[in-house]
Scaffold this motif. Structure first.
Motif, PDB file in Angstrom:
ATOM      1  N   GLY A 169       3.514  -6.789   1.498  1.00 54.31           N
ATOM      2  CA  GLY A 169       3.953  -6.451   0.146  1.00 54.31           C
ATOM      3  C   GLY A 169       2.846  -6.812  -0.817  1.00 54.31           C
ATOM      4  N   THR A 226       9.193  -2.889  -1.396  1.00 51.86           N
ATOM      5  CA  THR A 226       8.343  -3.911  -0.761  1.00 51.86           C
ATOM      6  C   THR A 226       8.896  -4.300   0.608  1.00 51.86           C
ATOM      7  OG1 THR A 226       7.706  -4.770  -2.920  1.00 51.86           O
ATOM      8  CG2 THR A 226       7.443  -6.266  -1.073  1.00 51.86           C
ATOM      9  N   ASP A 227      10.230  -4.403   0.712  1.00 45.29           N
ATOM     10  CA  ASP A 227      10.842  -4.757   2.007  1.00 45.29           C
ATOM     11  C   ASP A 227      10.558  -3.674   3.053  1.00 45.29           C
ATOM     12  OD1 ASP A 227      12.067  -7.118   0.957  1.00 45.29           O
ATOM     13  OD2 ASP A 227      13.614  -5.873   0.059  1.00 45.29           O
ATOM     14  N   THR A 286       8.916 -12.998   0.838  1.00 45.23           N
ATOM     15  CA  THR A 286       7.655 -12.408   1.320  1.00 45.23           C
ATOM     16  C   THR A 286       6.812 -13.459   2.052  1.00 45.23           C
ATOM     17  OG1 THR A 286       6.781 -12.681  -0.935  1.00 45.23           O
ATOM     18  CG2 THR A 286       7.471 -10.478  -0.292  1.00 45.23           C
ATOM     19  N   ILE A 291       7.070  -4.082   4.189  1.00 47.89           N
ATOM     20  CA  ILE A 291       6.987  -5.208   5.130  1.00 47.89           C
ATOM     21  C   ILE A 291       7.469  -4.744   6.508  1.00 47.89           C
ATOM     22  CG2 ILE A 291       7.959  -7.483   5.737  1.00 47.89           C
ATOM     23  CD1 ILE A 291       8.049  -8.076   2.683  1.00 47.89           C
ATOM     24  N   HIS A 322      14.259 -10.374  -1.746  1.00 46.93           N
ATOM     25  CA  HIS A 322      13.857 -11.140  -2.932  1.00 46.93           C
ATOM     26  C   HIS A 322      14.623 -10.717  -4.182  1.00 46.93           C
ATOM     27  CE1 HIS A 322      11.214  -7.596  -2.670  1.00 46.93           C
ATOM     28  NE2 HIS A 322      11.403  -7.548  -3.978  1.00 46.93           N
ATOM     29  N   PRO A 326      13.378 -11.675   4.995  1.00 53.52           N
ATOM     30  CA  PRO A 326      12.968 -10.997   3.758  1.00 53.52           C
ATOM     31  C   PRO A 326      14.106 -10.992   2.723  1.00 53.52           C
ATOM     32  CG  PRO A 326      12.934  -9.491   5.670  1.00 53.52           C
ATOM     33  CD  PRO A 326      13.680 -10.727   6.078  1.00 53.52           C
ATOM     34  N   VAL A 347       2.421 -11.226   4.880  1.00 54.35           N
ATOM     35  CA  VAL A 347       3.688 -11.670   5.461  1.00 54.35           C
ATOM     36  C   VAL A 347       3.437 -12.188   6.879  1.00 54.35           C
ATOM     37  CG1 VAL A 347       5.951 -10.861   6.228  1.00 54.35           C
ATOM     38  CG2 VAL A 347       4.977 -10.003   4.091  1.00 54.35           C
TER      39      VAL A 347
END
Ligand SMILES: [Zn+2]
Ligand SMILES: [Zn+2]
Length: 340
Positions: free
Chosen positions: A49, A39-40, A113, A43, A61, A59, A53
């Motif tokens: 994600g 997901t990062d 996010t 982004i 998580h 970022p 964003v």
């Protein structure tokens, strides 16, 4: 404090930012490790994600750390506690929260996010979403609680039965967690499809019954010759072709779990006749409802090998290298060391 700030597509900078203040129901966590998730990368590439964003944003998580400060109303946590935290903060009041579908909360805050996350020396969290981890669990493993919680929700939705045959497409960190969870769920045979040799080797070490290179070998023929029926396919790549493969390779009555995250506008082609004749259950898995404390229990028990999945550990100062150099993520998961 120092933090990695996302300023827009392909623009992540380590810089000095204002210190964070907590309110009465929050805690301040001194971050130890924070994992780099697919997901990062999405982004960083400007794709977003699971939610939109809006930069500037810190970022990250998937983190672990130590409580540095607690709000006046916080009862369950103390300074010095070793913790991990669920980055999906739900309101507890909306229709979905009140009907056992909290992951669809309309007021969801996504730490890392939609709100500042863990690629920073400190992070602010609602105490309600922070989980203590046992002393024997190291901080790198504790930072894996979030991805494991997401995989747990996914594996729950696969409804694997004792003796099932499971095909996993993609041997990245998620695929290799899924493979272990599928085995733990009672699958008698877990087959992994993955083109990268190191990932296939890791999968075999982690308990895969076979690891196939789909570029050099005919996966379809392998499955026909070596299995009765593929009862479940878990797609962990997020590529349209592998998602189509998942549907094509699924056996009769199979569950097809499209776990990999695709770009928001991507489309796949599926033959309804395939779904009909095989009576497929095609599904997906959205974040990690009611799975975080189970993820910590699993990590604490040692049931999963997560250490082998981590192939790169770099300090915060060098975080951009992980995002710009795919070689650093090629064979496994990258972890950012914020403090020791
Ligand atoms: Zn993640
Ligand atoms: Zn809600």
């Amino acid at each position: 404090m120092k933090a990695a700030v996302y300023h827009g597509k392909h623009d992540l900078r380590v810089e000095e930012v204002a210190d964070k203040n907590i309110t009465e129901d929050e805690v301040l966590i001194e971050v130890r490790y924070c994992g780099v998730c697919g997901t990062d990368i999405h982004i960083f590439d400007g794709d977003g994600g699971s939610s939109d964003v809006h930069p500037p944003l810190i970022p990250g998580h998937e983190f672990s750390g130590v409580i540095a400060e607690v709000g006046s109303q916080v009862k369950n946590l103390s300074v010095g506690d070793r913790v991990s935290a669920d980055p999906n903060v739900m309101c507890g009041k909306c229709h979905y929260c009140r009907n056992q579908k909290e992951h669809f909360c309309v007021n969801n805050i996504g730490i890392g996010t939609t709100a500042d996350g863990g690629f920073a020396e400190y992070i602010v969290m609602k105490a309600s979403h922070v989980f203590r981890v046992p002393d024997h669990l190291d901080f790198i493993s504790a930072a894996m609680a979030e991805p494991i919680s997401c995989c747990l929700h996914g594996i729950d939705l696969c409804h694997i039965k004792q003796g099932d045959t499971v095909l996993i497409i993609g041997g990245g960190p998620i695929g290799n967690i899924m493979l272990q969870l599928a085995k733990n769920s009672g699958a008698s045979s877990v087959i992994l499809s993955e083109p990268v040799k190191e990932k296939r080797e890791l999968a075999l070490k982690l308990g895969a019954d076979a690891a196939i290179d789909p570029i050099k070998e005919d996966l379809n023929a392998f499955l026909s010759n070596n299995t009765q029926n593929v009862d479940c396919v878990i797609e962990c790549v997020g590529n349209v072709h592998t998602q189509e493969d998942a549907v094509r390779l699924a056996g009769k009555g199979a569950t097809v779990m499209l776990f990999g995250l695709t770009g928001p506008d991507k489309k796949i082609t599926i033959k309804p006749d395939d779904i009909f004749k095989k009576e497929l259950h095609i599904t997906s898995s959205y974040i990690n409802p009611y799975a975080f404390s189970r993820a910590i229990q699993i990590l604490a028990s040692g049931m999963l090998d997560v250490k082998s999945l981590i192939t790169t550990v770099v300090p915060l100062e060098r975080i951009t290298e992980v995002f710009t150099n795919p070689e650093l993520r090629k064979s496994g998961k990258a972890m950012i060391r914020i403090s020791e």
